[in-house]
Design a protein around this motif. Structure first.
Motif, PDB file in Angstrom:
ATOM      1  N   PRO A  84      40.501  91.737 -16.897  1.00  0.00           N
ATOM      2  CA  PRO A  84      39.942  90.762 -15.947  1.00  0.00           C
ATOM      3  C   PRO A  84      39.873  89.337 -16.488  1.00  0.00           C
ATOM      4  O   PRO A  84      39.920  88.382 -15.724  1.00  0.00           O
ATOM      5  N   LEU A  85      39.778  89.163 -17.833  1.00  0.00           N
ATOM      6  CA  LEU A  85      39.650  87.825 -18.416  1.00  0.00           C
ATOM      7  C   LEU A  85      40.964  87.301 -18.999  1.00  0.00           C
ATOM      8  O   LEU A  85      40.982  86.197 -19.562  1.00  0.00           O
ATOM      9  N   GLY A 137      33.238  98.828 -22.265  1.00  0.00           N
ATOM     10  CA  GLY A 137      33.799  97.848 -21.354  1.00  0.00           C
ATOM     11  C   GLY A 137      33.538  98.263 -19.919  1.00  0.00           C
ATOM     12  O   GLY A 137      32.761  99.188 -19.651  1.00  0.00           O
ATOM     13  N   VAL A 138      34.197  97.600 -18.992  1.00  0.00           N
ATOM     14  CA  VAL A 138      33.986  97.890 -17.572  1.00  0.00           C
ATOM     15  C   VAL A 138      34.399  99.325 -17.242  1.00  0.00           C
ATOM     16  O   VAL A 138      33.678 100.048 -16.553  1.00  0.00           O
ATOM     17  N   GLY A 166      29.805  99.077 -30.099  1.00  0.00           N
ATOM     18  CA  GLY A 166      29.065  98.178 -29.224  1.00  0.00           C
ATOM     19  C   GLY A 166      29.891  97.720 -28.042  1.00  0.00           C
ATOM     20  O   GLY A 166      30.847  98.378 -27.634  1.00  0.00           O
ATOM     21  N   ALA A 167      29.510  96.598 -27.464  1.00  0.00           N
ATOM     22  CA  ALA A 167      30.209  96.051 -26.303  1.00  0.00           C
ATOM     23  C   ALA A 167      31.607  95.564 -26.701  1.00  0.00           C
ATOM     24  O   ALA A 167      31.817  95.131 -27.830  1.00  0.00           O
ATOM     25  N   ARG A 168      32.542  95.629 -25.758  1.00  0.00           N
ATOM     26  CA  ARG A 168      33.938  95.260 -26.033  1.00  0.00           C
ATOM     27  C   ARG A 168      34.123  93.758 -25.849  1.00  0.00           C
ATOM     28  O   ARG A 168      34.026  93.239 -24.731  1.00  0.00           O
ATOM     29  N   MET A 169      34.414  93.063 -26.934  1.00  0.00           N
ATOM     30  CA  MET A 169      34.465  91.599 -26.901  1.00  0.00           C
ATOM     31  C   MET A 169      35.576  91.078 -25.991  1.00  0.00           C
ATOM     32  O   MET A 169      35.471  89.990 -25.433  1.00  0.00           O
ATOM     33  N   LEU A 174      31.415  90.594 -18.837  1.00  0.00           N
ATOM     34  CA  LEU A 174      31.600  91.785 -18.004  1.00  0.00           C
ATOM     35  C   LEU A 174      31.234  93.041 -18.792  1.00  0.00           C
ATOM     36  O   LEU A 174      30.711  94.000 -18.229  1.00  0.00           O
ATOM     37  N   SER A 175      31.532  93.022 -20.090  1.00  0.00           N
ATOM     38  CA  SER A 175      31.149  94.144 -20.948  1.00  0.00           C
ATOM     39  C   SER A 175      29.636  94.202 -21.118  1.00  0.00           C
ATOM     40  O   SER A 175      29.025  95.277 -21.022  1.00  0.00           O
TER      41      SER A 175
END
Length: 335
Positions: A84-85, A137-138, A166-169, A174-175
């Protein structure tokens, strides 16, 4: 061209039947350095027999070990936009996704399935650390939410196996938005009166540990698992003080009340099964499964004849679930 290397040696090898040896035939224990035959390690659920070190395993292997007779049905994950980014670091994010999908044969880091644990229908949601470090991630967030929705619809408990950096950079904000979304999914399960058990595995860090990984009714952890938010090195550089021995391990968290039980991988299905039967007010199995390792269960550093009973009877339990049959009391879902 070196004719000895490229022509003579292959001819000699073929004449004497020399075979190439697989590189992963022997696996070294990260703790002791002992070499273990990979077939022996696989038959022991990827736990080093001598040291008890728990190796990382794939999500599908985890589901196979967890459910009765290894039988389960996969819960399909919703489709989401891939990039998406339009992110790029050392390589394009879409290329990185393609690479990990080829390597793991998975669509993303989360695999969810539904099967039976000690005869109780249960949803299990597992991170696969091999897919971009099990990052959230999403796509992973949507898969987790789909698993919780399935558990509510089928009126059954959910067991989470986090293993993530952790969150996906590559997915930025969005993550990070998956943290509140998955937290709402946890509350949805609890409002339905259904148990939520978390089995913390190595490693559980970052945004995952700051959301659904620490919201369970009961928290189990595999021995030696790294559990925390920021890494040990980051904390050390921030506070400029020597950290305690074993800091951020499951045993350390057990001593400080952040984890209820440290349980050997072999014992997880039977332990979770007993917990679910007690939480759902169902009778125990006639012949409880014996410990496959003889290591038993450790509970908050205390003794006692039955640590599971101690957890559920402890008035200080963070989110003690009601001992009711959630299937019997839940209103049937509309078609």
């Amino acid at each position: 061209m070196n004719w000895i290397t490229n022509y003579v040696r292959p001819k000699i090898n073929s004449m004497f039947g020399r075979r190439e040896v697989a590189e992963n035939l022997w696996i070294k224990c990260p703790e002791t350095g002992e070499m273990v035959f990979h077939k022996d390690l696989e038959s022991n659920q990827w736990v080093i027999p001598s040291s008890g070190y728990h190796m990382k395993i794939s999500a599908k292997a985890r589901l196979g070990y967890f459910f009765d007779d290894g039988a389960y049905e996969l819960i399909p994950a919703p489709k989401v936009p891939q990039d998406p980014l339009k992110f790029r670091d050392t390589k394009k994010y879409v290329d990185r996704l393609r690479e990990h999908r080829t390597k793991t044969e998975l669509d993303d880091a989360i695999v969810a399935g539904i099967g039976k644990v000690s005869g109780i229908e249960t949803v299990a949601c597992v991170h696969d650390f091999n897919f971009i470090a099990g990052s959230l991630g999403v796509a992973a967030g949507e898969a987790i939410i789909a698993a919780f929705e399935t558990a509510v619809k089928r009126h059954c408990p959910l067991v989470m196996f986090p293993a993530s950096g952790g969150a996906r950079m590559q997915e930025g904000i969005l993550s990070l938005m998956q943290l509140p979304r998955t937290t709402v999914a946890v509350e949805m399960l609890k409002e339905a009166g259904l148990p939520y058990i978390v089995v913390l595995t190595n490693p559980t860090t970052g945004g995952v540990s700051a959301s659904y990984a620490m919201l369970g009714d009961v928290h189990l952890a595999e021995p030696g698992a790294e559990i925390g938010f920021a890494g040990r090195r980051v904390i050390l550089q921030t506070i400029r003080e020597q950290l305690p021995e074993g800091f951020q391990t499951s045993e350390y968290l057990l001593e400080h009340g952040m984890v209820d039980m440290v349980t050997h991988r072999h014992d997880i299905p039977s332990t979770v099964g007993r917990l679910l039967r007690m939480m759902l007010n169902q009778p125990a199995l006639e012949k409880p499964e014996a410990s496959a390792t003889g290591n038993g269960i450790t509970l908050n550093g205390t003794g006692g004849s039955d640590p599971i009973v101690q957890i559920l009877d402890d008035p200080g339990t963070r989110a003690k679930p009601p001992l009711v049959d959630a299937r019997r009391e839940a209103t049937p879902a509309a078609n």
